[in-house]
Design an enzyme around this catalytic site. Sequence first.
Site, PDB file in Angstrom:
ATOM      1  CB  SER A 146      -0.880  -0.011   1.256  1.00 38.01           C
ATOM      2  OG  SER A 146      -1.464   1.265   1.456  1.00 38.01           O
ATOM      3  CE1 TYR A 159      -3.374  -2.276   5.607  1.00 41.71           C
ATOM      4  CE2 TYR A 159      -2.930  -0.095   4.728  1.00 41.71           C
ATOM      5  CZ  TYR A 159      -3.299  -1.408   4.525  1.00 41.71           C
ATOM      6  OH  TYR A 159      -3.602  -1.849   3.260  1.00 41.71           O
TER       7      TYR A 159
END
Lengths: 258, 448
Positions: A146, A159
């Site tokens: 990501s 995250y």
Amino acid sequence: MTDNPARKIVILGALSAMAVQSARRFAAEGASFTLVARDTALLEREAQDLGARGAARVDIVAADLTDTADADGLLRQAAGKMGGLDTVLLFYGVLGDQARAETDADHAGTIIAVNYSSAAHWVLAAARILEQMDAPAGRVLLTASSVAGDRGRRSNYVYGSAKAGLSVLMQGLAHKWAAMPNAPRAVNLRLGFVDTPMTADVEKTAKPLWATPERIALIVERCVKRPGPPTVYAPWFWRWVMVLIRLMPSPVFNKVNL
Amino acid sequence: MSERFHTERGRRSWGRVVDAEHRIGRAQTPGSVEALFASAKAAGLSTLAFGLGRSYGDSNLNPGGSLIETRGLDRFMAFDAAAGTLRAEAGVSLDEILRVVVPAGFFLPTTPGSRFVTLGGAIANDVHGKNHHGAGTFGRYVRSLTLARSDGAVQRISPETHAELFAATVGGLGLTGIILDAEIALTAIPSALIAQRVEAIRNVDHFFELAEVRAAEHEHTVAWIDCTAQGDRLGQGVFSSGDWASPGGHEAHSGRMGPSLPFDAPAMALNPVTLRSFNALYRWRQLSKPGLSTVHYSGFFYPLDAIGHWNRLYGPRGFYQYQSVIPFDQARDATRAMLERIARSGEGSFLAVLKTFGNTPSPGLLSFPMPGVTLALDFANHGAATLALMRDLDAIVLAAGGRLYPAKDGRMSAHAFQESYPDWRKVEALRDPLISSAFWRRVTHHDG
């Protein structure tokens, strides 16, 4: 698109919306699959679907991917059943809740364990096995990371840090394989916003930035079939968005709520 | 996960006239439909399945309530090429079905004019196609379907096992429950190509002569009518007929979309002058093609699918579709009267379509097709004038014993609906109490 032989693919996190759409593209060309995820009933649903769409063979393995004790064994078994293995796609992950992760250590631990620790185990196991495989279609290990891993931001840095770890691991692997003759290829997707069940509860402001799983699947197909760079921003414009975000000096960056 | 609803403003259906706020939930798995029913119930909201949004009016909208989007239910379940059957989840589009079955030598037994329709939507509207005179409606090919109701019941139903509920569900506008999946019979095709015949229609009488002859000769027939023509040329147009060609390949349609209208056309784009020019040009173009030719099915069945978002052509205020069917004994006079009224108004459509339906009975209580002649038109939304024109057409249709197509309607009166669909009460009796639509509330005046 190409006349390469049909692929033999293991998908880790096969129920992710992007994995589902990617698998459909390969199924239409007669690929074989081993689908790995937790829910047997939902895996069976995907297996039926891919079969109808033209897959040569679909095996399913219901497993919790955070349990990595026998990662090598699972991959070897999949290769045995499919008569080889040339493609490993790693799609699973959890978004988690940043605010909760800051107060709830277990939640933070889960985000890190799922997105990095277990992913790292699978990447290393897949690398070991792909290195040993003989595959006419070309061997590829592709992971879904990501853009959150490009720079820590207050809204999702737990995250983001796990995805950063995964991205660096894949970078290193790509570097290693670049120096080896006839090595597999490592491709790490750095994804921006994708409209999937994982992000169903995220408010979708800035709509043009949101990609569909179908669009990501096209990028996955291209990365698997054609040699290209080891890091791919998906969709492409995130490369430039993230350049700006990374270059922003801290005094400025710290004033921006991202 | 995704078993929750989020609020969305400005949800429209294909004609874009109705613009409403909804709570939207997405069904990703068959089991999540149950969870979404529970969420809607808990929030005190009525609900309705929503597929690809190709219904034109308000039959797929539920303003003030919720919509359960079914596109996530898009898995194939079983494709049996030996038996020629397909079982798939209800959110699979006809586009995706063709991509899978055409290379294996099969086609849908009948198809509407767009591939971007879900399997569930095709059943809920009991759609028809250019082969209605031979094949009847889509619902005739549904072997069984799985229906989820808001009381938690999930049943596999078929014409044999649940005759009443099946008849209420096929063509039932999504009111009897949410269709989770269906098994349909496919048609074997010798190739993906159609041998096509294109010929001129001089006027209404000529259409009726041609339609009778060509429907007996060909599997597929349809006519395009220039609704700006008047006098001796009233009803002039182009008649096309076709049959599956043999031999030829089995290549499915291209996945690449053509150009797409990126934004609304200015309201001025559609006026009597541009309309007449377009119709003249279109007729000339069609008739300048060879009379007999072989074409791919995509161009024959789905000409408008080549242009993404063609509904934006009618400007920001959207458009109404008006599709009627008139029984044969009254059809010639009523069609002429309708075309006269439209030509006088100066309104009318780029694509007016005229076709004869055959005698094959439709399986649904609210199925639109019946033996007779169907006319489909678009009218740009010019407010009161457009509504007045359609009311005049209603009078012609009802007096002739005809009816309108709910999937395309956005304004018919409760009287018109109840008069022409006497079985509506049977569907109302079997309606899922949690399910409602703007259309259903309007034509039945219930509050649910």
